[in-house]
Each structure stands twice: as structure tokens, then as C-alpha cells.
Write a protein that holds these residues in place. Structure first.
Motif, PDB file in Angstrom:
ATOM      1  N   ASP A  11       1.009  -1.088  -0.068  1.00  0.00           N
ATOM      2  CA  ASP A  11       0.058   0.089  -0.206  1.00  0.00           C
ATOM      3  C   ASP A  11       0.769   1.368   0.002  1.00  0.00           C
ATOM      4  N   ALA A  12       1.777   1.203   0.825  1.00  0.00           N
ATOM      5  CA  ALA A  12       2.822   2.417   0.962  1.00  0.00           C
ATOM      6  C   ALA A  12       3.620   2.760  -0.307  1.00  0.00           C
ATOM      7  N   ASN A  13       3.682   1.609  -1.081  1.00  0.00           N
ATOM      8  CA  ASN A  13       4.380   1.951  -2.353  1.00  0.00           C
ATOM      9  C   ASN A  13       3.574   1.914  -3.575  1.00  0.00           C
ATOM     10  N   ASN A  14       2.371   1.697  -3.442  1.00  0.00           N
ATOM     11  CA  ASN A  14       1.310   1.574  -4.552  1.00  0.00           C
ATOM     12  C   ASN A  14       1.483   0.346  -5.490  1.00  0.00           C
ATOM     13  N   ILE A  15       1.960  -0.852  -4.895  1.00  0.00           N
ATOM     14  CA  ILE A  15       2.055  -2.024  -5.571  1.00  0.00           C
ATOM     15  C   ILE A  15       0.861  -2.669  -5.975  1.00  0.00           C
ATOM     16  N   LEU A  16       0.510  -2.799  -7.334  1.00  0.00           N
ATOM     17  CA  LEU A  16      -0.737  -3.049  -7.880  1.00  0.00           C
ATOM     18  C   LEU A  16      -0.606  -4.577  -8.344  1.00  0.00           C
ATOM     19  N   SER A  17      -1.857  -5.337  -7.859  1.00  0.00           N
ATOM     20  CA  SER A  17      -1.760  -6.699  -8.270  1.00  0.00           C
ATOM     21  C   SER A  17      -2.333  -6.604  -9.779  1.00  0.00           C
ATOM     22  N   THR A  18      -1.632  -7.426 -10.543  1.00  0.00           N
ATOM     23  CA  THR A  18      -2.046  -7.642 -11.926  1.00  0.00           C
ATOM     24  C   THR A  18      -2.282  -9.144 -12.292  1.00  0.00           C
ATOM     25  N   GLY A  19      -2.499  -9.387 -13.490  1.00  0.00           N
ATOM     26  CA  GLY A  19      -2.536 -10.574 -14.150  1.00  0.00           C
ATOM     27  C   GLY A  19      -1.129 -11.226 -14.392  1.00  0.00           C
ATOM     28  N   ASP A  20      -1.023 -12.277 -15.035  1.00  0.00           N
ATOM     29  CA  ASP A  20       0.357 -12.713 -15.283  1.00  0.00           C
ATOM     30  C   ASP A  20       0.980 -12.421 -16.640  1.00  0.00           C
ATOM     31  N   SER A  21       0.469 -11.254 -17.343  1.00  0.00           N
ATOM     32  CA  SER A  21       0.756 -10.968 -18.679  1.00  0.00           C
ATOM     33  C   SER A  21       2.127 -10.327 -18.738  1.00  0.00           C
ATOM     34  N   TYR A  22       2.537  -9.763 -17.680  1.00  0.00           N
ATOM     35  CA  TYR A  22       3.802  -9.238 -17.498  1.00  0.00           C
ATOM     36  C   TYR A  22       4.925 -10.114 -17.830  1.00  0.00           C
ATOM     37  N   PHE A  23       4.708 -11.303 -17.117  1.00  0.00           N
ATOM     38  CA  PHE A  23       5.706 -12.520 -17.288  1.00  0.00           C
ATOM     39  C   PHE A  23       5.741 -13.460 -18.592  1.00  0.00           C
ATOM     40  N   GLN A  24       4.582 -13.058 -19.592  1.00  0.00           N
ATOM     41  CA  GLN A  24       4.690 -13.741 -20.878  1.00  0.00           C
ATOM     42  C   GLN A  24       5.748 -13.202 -21.769  1.00  0.00           C
ATOM     43  N   PHE A  25       6.580 -13.846 -22.218  1.00  0.00           N
ATOM     44  CA  PHE A  25       7.653 -13.278 -23.085  1.00  0.00           C
ATOM     45  C   PHE A  25       7.434 -13.605 -24.429  1.00  0.00           C
ATOM     46  N   GLY A  77      14.284  -8.219 -17.847  1.00  0.00           N
ATOM     47  CA  GLY A  77      12.854  -7.894 -18.209  1.00  0.00           C
ATOM     48  C   GLY A  77      12.342  -8.068 -19.701  1.00  0.00           C
ATOM     49  N   LYS A  78      11.664  -7.170 -19.983  1.00  0.00           N
ATOM     50  CA  LYS A  78      11.256  -7.183 -21.543  1.00  0.00           C
ATOM     51  C   LYS A  78      10.810  -5.646 -21.730  1.00  0.00           C
ATOM     52  N   ILE A  79      10.504  -5.420 -23.227  1.00  0.00           N
ATOM     53  CA  ILE A  79       9.886  -4.190 -23.745  1.00  0.00           C
ATOM     54  C   ILE A  79       8.417  -4.316 -23.782  1.00  0.00           C
ATOM     55  N   ASP A  80       7.717  -3.568 -23.533  1.00  0.00           N
ATOM     56  CA  ASP A  80       5.960  -3.535 -23.838  1.00  0.00           C
ATOM     57  C   ASP A  80       5.596  -2.010 -23.985  1.00  0.00           C
ATOM     58  N   GLY A  81       5.529  -1.869 -25.481  1.00  0.00           N
ATOM     59  CA  GLY A  81       5.231  -0.645 -26.001  1.00  0.00           C
ATOM     60  C   GLY A  81       6.424   0.584 -25.470  1.00  0.00           C
ATOM     61  N   HIS A  82       5.811   1.348 -24.881  1.00  0.00           N
ATOM     62  CA  HIS A  82       6.772   2.554 -24.593  1.00  0.00           C
ATOM     63  C   HIS A  82       7.145   2.252 -22.948  1.00  0.00           C
ATOM     64  N   SER A  83       6.869   0.983 -22.547  1.00  0.00           N
ATOM     65  CA  SER A  83       7.339   0.910 -20.943  1.00  0.00           C
ATOM     66  C   SER A  83       8.451  -0.179 -21.017  1.00  0.00           C
ATOM     67  N   ILE A  84       9.315  -0.198 -20.059  1.00  0.00           N
ATOM     68  CA  ILE A  84      10.349  -1.101 -19.758  1.00  0.00           C
ATOM     69  C   ILE A  84       9.971  -1.961 -18.657  1.00  0.00           C
ATOM     70  N   ILE A  85       9.607  -3.261 -18.709  1.00  0.00           N
ATOM     71  CA  ILE A  85       8.920  -4.111 -17.381  1.00  0.00           C
ATOM     72  C   ILE A  85      10.210  -4.845 -17.085  1.00  0.00           C
ATOM     73  N   VAL A  86      10.452  -4.690 -15.805  1.00  0.00           N
ATOM     74  CA  VAL A  86      11.518  -5.320 -14.781  1.00  0.00           C
ATOM     75  C   VAL A  86      10.701  -6.347 -14.210  1.00  0.00           C
ATOM     76  N   MET A  87      11.142  -7.749 -14.579  1.00  0.00           N
ATOM     77  CA  MET A  87      10.638  -8.813 -13.856  1.00  0.00           C
ATOM     78  C   MET A  87      11.468  -9.468 -12.756  1.00  0.00           C
ATOM     79  N   ASP A  88      12.890  -9.065 -12.750  1.00  0.00           N
ATOM     80  CA  ASP A  88      13.635  -9.653 -11.659  1.00  0.00           C
ATOM     81  C   ASP A  88      14.861  -9.100 -11.808  1.00  0.00           C
ATOM     82  N   SER A  89      15.822  -9.125 -10.544  1.00  0.00           N
ATOM     83  CA  SER A  89      16.989  -8.512 -10.531  1.00  0.00           C
ATOM     84  C   SER A  89      18.092  -9.221  -9.802  1.00  0.00           C
ATOM     85  N   PHE A  90      19.192  -8.953 -10.157  1.00  0.00           N
ATOM     86  CA  PHE A  90      20.408  -9.616  -9.313  1.00  0.00           C
ATOM     87  C   PHE A  90      21.521  -8.768  -9.032  1.00  0.00           C
ATOM     88  N   ALA A  91      22.139  -9.167  -8.114  1.00  0.00           N
ATOM     89  CA  ALA A  91      23.348  -8.227  -7.428  1.00  0.00           C
ATOM     90  C   ALA A  91      24.620  -8.732  -8.232  1.00  0.00           C
TER      91      ALA A  91
END
Length: 312
Positions: A11-25, A77-91
Motif C-alpha cells: 500500500d505504501a508503495n502503491n504496488i498493484l496486483s495484476t494478471g500474469d501477462s507481464y511475465f509472458q515473453f 525483463g522485456k519491452i512492452d510498448g513505451h514501457s520497460i518491464i523489470v521482472m527480476d534483479s540480481f546483484a
């Protein structure tokens, strides 16, 4: 209790629950975009960065583990139109200082091995950016950061730069994060300052001011889905343990003391030179922000004291 705290964080960071489409490549769509490269024609082509809650939490934990030392990692992650979607990160295994962090040969070798191994287990997404921390001095790009990002965009675009401030995240209770892209080398910059208000320490203002027109900010949003819920819940438990066991009040006191000292120096400069009202307003905003963060740190310490009967 852990579930409730995760919801409060969402809630504090306005994290929205979405479908799983962002993870489909879609490999064909990705290849088409890479071949067309529309960002070459429009420097503002990318408008937003959408970051998974899992990637966000991993970046925050990594940044906080560095304390006052800058850390660095990469995002996939991947590209989705004018957005860059970050799925994961690693140090990345790099050694930073309190003012800079650079990838060395070992880090690049680690990056290549990570990507190759990810492909072997069916992870088709690509590296889409890098992140690093600015402990206590805000989310923006320094001169070194600008050069690094320009090189990244030249040789492995599409690519974004993300900056996390772990100290301000701890003191405010909300993730302090910014996403950026640089302009081409010969781009004609528009008049005016940065697109969003920044609270910059006095000793960093010159570096910020010289380079602030060489890049622009992307809108940042966060999402979570059923794909990463299990990992997110597991990671959140560790994050909560780290947060509850850390001396956040001490961190807050040190940070607030430094902020007050910085405000004092800025006010002294106002007395020495005639300054626009805009500069006075910025200092007033900095003062208000510092007061709110100090109050947040006190409230966090009182909460720990009440729940665990141990002063943080």
C-alpha cells in the motif's frame, strides 16, 4: 503478521496486483522491436518503468546491505510498448565506495554467466538495465552514472538506469527510487531544470546541476502477480527480520543530523548571496521533508519498543 506487513508495504508503495501477462515473453515481438529500434528516432520513446515487487524488494535489500557503500546490480525483463518491464534483479559482485561504484571484468563475466544459465532454465527475458544505490543523497545520476548509462544505451539498448536510496527508504518507510535514460550525445537540451523536485545535499549540488539535463526520468510503477507471490513472501520474511533487527533509529538519527547540518550550510549561503525565492522554497521543502522523516524514524522505534520490548 508478516502478511499484514507485506500488504502495508504494498500500500505504501502503491504496488498493484495484476494478471500474469507481464511475465509472458513473446520472442517474435521482442525481435521485431529490437530490429525497428524506435527509441533511436525518439529520445523520449520510453515513458515508464514497471517493476515487479520481487525485483523491487531484492534491489532494496541489496542496497540496504551495503549501508553507506554504493552497490550495483542488473535487471532482467522485456519491452512492452513505451514501457520497460523489470521482472527480476540480481546483484553484481562489485566493490563500491561511499561516492561511486563501477563494474569490473569479474562483474561482466558474472553477468554473462548469469544470462547464459538463465537461458538454460527457460528464462527468455533479457537484461534491460542496471541499478545502484545513492545512500542518503537521493535518486539522480552523477557524471559517472551518466557516462555509464550513455555507454549502456549505445551498446546494449534498450537499457535503463535505476537508483535506490536505502537510507531515505529506511527513514521514510517508502522506497526512494528513480528510473532514468540519457539523451544522445548530440541532443539539444531543452531549457529548465530536472522534471521532478530533488533534495540534493550541498556537496552534491554541483555534480547534479552540471549533468541534470543530460537525462530524463521515467514514470515508475510497481506490480505483483501470482507468478512471484511465493518467492515474494519468502523474501519478505527475511526482509522483515532484517528490518526488525536493524538499528533504524540510529540510522535515522545520523541521517537527520546530516540533513540538518546540510540545511544549515544552505541557509548560510543564502545569507552570503542574493538568492531567488525558488531557492528559498527548495530549502523549505528540504526542511519539511527532513522533519517528516525524523518523525517516521521515531514512530518506527516506538513501534519496535512496544512490540518487542526492546529499544531499536
Amino acid at each position: 503478521m508478516a502478511g499484514q506487513s507485506l500488504e502495508a508495504f504494498s500500500d505504501a508503495n502503491n504496488i498493484l496486483s495484476t494478471g500474469d501477462s507481464y511475465f509472458q515473453f513473446n520472442a517474435e515481438e521482442h525481435q521485431r522491436i529490437i530490429q525497428n529500434q524506435p527509441w533511436k528516432e525518439d529520445p523520449h520513446y520510453f515513458k515508464s518503468a514497471k517493476i515487479s515487487a520481487l525485483a523491487l524488494l531484492k534491489m532494496v535489500m541489496h542496497a540496504q546491505s551495503g549501508g553507506n557503500i554504493e552497490i550495483m546490480g542488473l535487471m532482467v525483463g522485456k519491452i512492452d510498448g513505451h514501457s520497460i518491464i523489470v521482472m527480476d534483479s540480481f546483484a553484481l559482485p562489485v566493490e563500491g565506495t561511499e561516492t561511486r561504484v563501477n563494474a569490473n571484468l569479474a562483474a561482466y563475466e558474472y553477468m554473462v554467466n548469469f544470462q547464459n544459465n538463465a537461458k538454460l532454465v527457460g528464462r527468455e527475458e533479457n537484461v534491460v538495465g542496471w541499478y545502484h544505490s545513492h545512500p542518503g543523497y537521493g535518486c539522480w545520476l552523477s557524471g559517472i552514472d551518466v557516462t555509464t548509462q550513455m555507454n549502456n544505451q549505445q551498446y546494449q539498448d534498450p537499457f535503463i538506469a535505476i537508483v535506490v536510496d536505502p537510507i531515505r527508504t529506511i527513514t521514510s518507510g517508502k522506497v526512494d527510487l528513480g528510473a532514468f535514460r540519457t539523451y544522445p550525445e548530440n541532443f539539444e537540451f531543452s531549457e529548465g531544470g530536472p522534471s521532478r523536485y530533488q533534495s540534493i545535499p550541498l556537496h552534491k549540488i554541483e555534480d547534479f546541476g552540471v549533468h541534470c539535463k543530460q537525462y530524463y526520468s521515467l514514470d515508475v510503477s510497481y506490480f505483483r502477480s501470482s507468478f512471484d507471490d511465493k518467492l515474494l513472501n519468502t523474501l519478505w520474511k527475511q526482509y522483515r527480520i532484517n528490518s526488525l533487527s536493524s538499528n533504524s533509529q540510529s540510522t535515522n538519527q545520523t541521517y537527520v543530523s546530516n540533513q540538518i547540518q546540510d540545511l544549515s550550510c544552505k541557509l548560510s549561503k543564502l545569507q552570503e548571496h542574493q538568492t531567488h525565492r525558488e531557492e528559498c522554497n527548495k530549502i523549505a521543502k528540504d526542511g519539511t521533508k527532513t522533519a517528516v522523516e525524523a518523525l517516521g524514524g521515531i514512530m518506527s522505534g516506538m513501534f519496535k519498543d512496544k512490540v518487542f520490548n526492546v529499544k531499536s
